[in-house]
Design a protein around this motif. Structure first.
Motif: not given
Length: 97
Positions: A53-63
């Protein structure tokens, strides 16, 4: 600076941000699916492991954040080219703790 100029700039940035966000969500989702072979997780689902969940949140937030930044900078440069003036500063956001 006229109110109408700020209003037009606000509409331009709203449209730019909306389009950029829609494109970024599709691009980040496609990149996630390409990299993992799975659909992105629902980060609020307690069954999804925290790391995922954290990895997805970080990837989508940065993108999404980077896409919006680049789109807004592009809009500001086009505004300056079209009007001969820098883009209006609609407001400054400050955080007070």
């Amino acid at each position: 600076m006229e109110i109408s100029e700020k209003l037009v700039w606000g509409l331009v940035t709203a449209a730019t941000s909306t389009i950029a966000t829609a494109v970024a969500v599709k691009a980040v989702t496609a990149a996630w699916e390409l990299a993992t072979g799975e659909t992105p997780p629902e980060p609020n689902d307690p069954q999804v492991p925290l790391r995922r969940a954290l990895t997805w949140a970080l990837a989508s937030g940065v993108g999404i954040g980077l896409t919006q930044l680049l789109a807004n900078r592009f809009a500001a440069s086009r505004w300056a080219a079209a009007t001969g003036k820098p883009a209006p500063r609609v407001g400054k956001t400050t955080l007070r703790i």
